[in-house]
Scaffold this motif. Structure first.
Motif, PDB file in Angstrom:
ATOM      1  N   MET A 151       2.413 -18.897 -15.999  1.00 39.88           N
ATOM      2  CA  MET A 151       2.561 -19.678 -14.766  1.00 39.88           C
ATOM      3  C   MET A 151       3.879 -19.329 -14.096  1.00 39.88           C
ATOM      4  O   MET A 151       4.849 -18.972 -14.767  1.00 39.88           O
ATOM      5  N   GLU A 152       3.908 -19.450 -12.771  1.00 42.75           N
ATOM      6  CA  GLU A 152       5.126 -19.254 -12.000  1.00 42.75           C
ATOM      7  C   GLU A 152       6.006 -20.496 -12.152  1.00 42.75           C
ATOM      8  O   GLU A 152       5.515 -21.581 -12.476  1.00 42.75           O
ATOM      9  N   ILE A 153       7.300 -20.337 -11.872  1.00 47.41           N
ATOM     10  CA  ILE A 153       8.257 -21.436 -12.007  1.00 47.41           C
ATOM     11  C   ILE A 153       7.808 -22.656 -11.187  1.00 47.41           C
ATOM     12  O   ILE A 153       7.813 -23.778 -11.676  1.00 47.41           O
ATOM     13  N   HIS A 154       7.422 -22.426  -9.931  1.00 50.24           N
ATOM     14  CA  HIS A 154       7.017 -23.559  -9.087  1.00 50.24           C
ATOM     15  C   HIS A 154       5.767 -24.250  -9.628  1.00 50.24           C
ATOM     16  O   HIS A 154       5.623 -25.458  -9.506  1.00 50.24           O
ATOM     17  N   GLU A 155       4.874 -23.486 -10.243  1.00 55.15           N
ATOM     18  CA  GLU A 155       3.673 -24.086 -10.827  1.00 55.15           C
ATOM     19  C   GLU A 155       4.038 -24.951 -12.032  1.00 55.15           C
ATOM     20  O   GLU A 155       3.486 -26.045 -12.205  1.00 55.15           O
ATOM     21  N   ILE A 156       4.956 -24.457 -12.838  1.00 59.28           N
ATOM     22  CA  ILE A 156       5.407 -25.223 -13.998  1.00 59.28           C
ATOM     23  C   ILE A 156       6.065 -26.516 -13.537  1.00 59.28           C
ATOM     24  O   ILE A 156       5.779 -27.593 -14.057  1.00 59.28           O
ATOM     25  N   ALA A 157       6.944 -26.391 -12.542  1.00 57.70           N
ATOM     26  CA  ALA A 157       7.648 -27.563 -12.019  1.00 57.70           C
ATOM     27  C   ALA A 157       6.653 -28.615 -11.533  1.00 57.70           C
ATOM     28  O   ALA A 157       6.788 -29.805 -11.839  1.00 57.70           O
ATOM     29  N   SER A 158       5.665 -28.178 -10.800  1.00 61.19           N
ATOM     30  CA  SER A 158       4.654 -29.094 -10.275  1.00 61.19           C
ATOM     31  C   SER A 158       3.828 -29.698 -11.408  1.00 61.19           C
ATOM     32  O   SER A 158       3.523 -30.888 -11.389  1.00 61.19           O
ATOM     33  N   THR A 159       3.503 -28.897 -12.387  1.00 59.71           N
ATOM     34  CA  THR A 159       2.662 -29.349 -13.492  1.00 59.71           C
ATOM     35  C   THR A 159       3.339 -30.406 -14.349  1.00 59.71           C
ATOM     36  O   THR A 159       2.720 -31.403 -14.714  1.00 59.71           O
ATOM     37  N   ILE A 160       4.613 -30.194 -14.670  1.00 62.31           N
ATOM     38  CA  ILE A 160       5.274 -31.136 -15.578  1.00 62.31           C
ATOM     39  C   ILE A 160       6.200 -32.110 -14.868  1.00 62.31           C
ATOM     40  O   ILE A 160       6.849 -32.930 -15.513  1.00 62.31           O
ATOM     41  N   GLY A 161       6.265 -32.034 -13.545  1.00 61.43           N
ATOM     42  CA  GLY A 161       7.016 -33.018 -12.775  1.00 61.43           C
ATOM     43  C   GLY A 161       8.523 -32.877 -12.853  1.00 61.43           C
ATOM     44  O   GLY A 161       9.240 -33.874 -12.835  1.00 61.43           O
ATOM     45  N   LEU A 162       9.001 -31.653 -12.929  1.00 61.65           N
ATOM     46  CA  LEU A 162      10.444 -31.390 -12.924  1.00 61.65           C
ATOM     47  C   LEU A 162      10.769 -30.528 -11.717  1.00 61.65           C
ATOM     48  O   LEU A 162       9.896 -29.868 -11.153  1.00 61.65           O
ATOM     49  N   SER A 163      12.043 -30.499 -11.351  1.00 65.12           N
ATOM     50  CA  SER A 163      12.447 -29.613 -10.259  1.00 65.12           C
ATOM     51  C   SER A 163      12.421 -28.171 -10.771  1.00 65.12           C
ATOM     52  O   SER A 163      12.489 -27.923 -11.975  1.00 65.12           O
ATOM     53  N   GLU A 164      12.327 -27.232  -9.838  1.00 62.14           N
ATOM     54  CA  GLU A 164      12.321 -25.819 -10.226  1.00 62.14           C
ATOM     55  C   GLU A 164      13.616 -25.444 -10.936  1.00 62.14           C
ATOM     56  O   GLU A 164      13.606 -24.676 -11.891  1.00 62.14           O
ATOM     57  N   GLY A 165      14.729 -25.990 -10.480  1.00 59.85           N
ATOM     58  CA  GLY A 165      16.016 -25.708 -11.115  1.00 59.85           C
ATOM     59  C   GLY A 165      16.047 -26.177 -12.562  1.00 59.85           C
ATOM     60  O   GLY A 165      16.560 -25.481 -13.439  1.00 59.85           O
ATOM     61  N   THR A 166      15.483 -27.344 -12.817  1.00 64.56           N
ATOM     62  CA  THR A 166      15.434 -27.871 -14.184  1.00 64.56           C
ATOM     63  C   THR A 166      14.526 -27.000 -15.047  1.00 64.56           C
ATOM     64  O   THR A 166      14.857 -26.704 -16.198  1.00 64.56           O
ATOM     65  N   VAL A 167      13.406 -26.567 -14.485  1.00 61.36           N
ATOM     66  CA  VAL A 167      12.496 -25.682 -15.215  1.00 61.36           C
ATOM     67  C   VAL A 167      13.214 -24.381 -15.572  1.00 61.36           C
ATOM     68  O   VAL A 167      13.148 -23.907 -16.706  1.00 61.36           O
ATOM     69  N   LYS A 168      13.928 -23.821 -14.603  1.00 65.43           N
ATOM     70  CA  LYS A 168      14.659 -22.571 -14.849  1.00 65.43           C
ATOM     71  C   LYS A 168      15.720 -22.759 -15.933  1.00 65.43           C
ATOM     72  O   LYS A 168      15.913 -21.886 -16.780  1.00 65.43           O
ATOM     73  N   ALA A 169      16.405 -23.896 -15.913  1.00 67.65           N
ATOM     74  CA  ALA A 169      17.440 -24.167 -16.920  1.00 67.65           C
ATOM     75  C   ALA A 169      16.822 -24.248 -18.306  1.00 67.65           C
ATOM     76  O   ALA A 169      17.342 -23.648 -19.267  1.00 67.65           O
TER      77      ALA A 169
END
Length: 186
Positions: A151-169
């Motif tokens: 999954m792309e970062i934005h998809e992960i963020a949307s899926t688990i309800g976190l910001s993209e920055g938090t997902v990247k961290a």
């Protein structure tokens, strides 16, 4: 007057010279794209595309965000398109340059792994899963969504309800830990 109010007033002013906007924000857009792409030529091209797209849509800018935020959103979308295009070009090139498996089987050595290579690969996979199991819940979830589900970062963020920055961290921390446990090997 706040930044948004200034931006809205600036956007509503039909006499506002877009050249001033381009001159003011171009360096920031270029820096962002250069940091993201690590390719000066691509960053320059996408910066120009961003400003061209912004110029074409200047009249429709509503001022709901700052001009810089609006321009960065355009740049991010262009960057995503760029990466999608590069992936597509890779697969097109691969398909164009691929060799029929039947033909290749006659002149390539056997693709089977030696028993030693198979054991080493299984050990490596086992070690990766052991490290992943030891990650925090969020790091493990992000790692698996990115590397198993692709999954792309934005998809992960949307899926688990976190910001993209938090997902990247979380993804970065997970990768650091996995690489450290593997002795810096990929």
């Amino acid at each position: 007057m706040g930044k948004r109010a200034v931006a809205a007033a600036f956007a509503r002013d039909d006499s506002a010279d877009f050249a001033e906007v381009a001159t003011r924000y171009r360096p920031q857009i270029f820096r962002f794209l250069l940091a993201s792409l690590r390719d000066p030529d691509a960053a320059e091209t996408l910066t120009q595309d961003c400003l061209l797209k912004a110029h074409r849509n200047w009249a429709s800018f509503r001022g709901e965000s700052s001009v810089m935020t609006w321009l960065l959103r355009i740049a991010i979308n262009l960057q995503k398109d760029h990466w999608r295009s590069r992936r597509l070009q890779f697969w097109k090139l691969t398909a164009t340059n691929s060799v029929d498996a039947q033909d290749a089987s006659q002149w390539l050595p056997s693709g089977e792994s030696s028993p030693e290579q198979q054991v080493m690969a299984k050990d490596q996979v086992r070690l990766v899963w052991k490290v992943v199991k030891g990650l925090s819940d969020r790091q493990r979830t992000v790692f698996l969504l990115r590397h198993v589900e692709e999954m792309e970062i934005h998809e992960i963020a949307s899926t688990i309800g976190l910001s993209e920055g938090t997902v990247k961290a979380h993804l970065s921390r997970a990768m650091v830990r996995v690489r450290a446990e593997l002795g810096g090997k990929r």
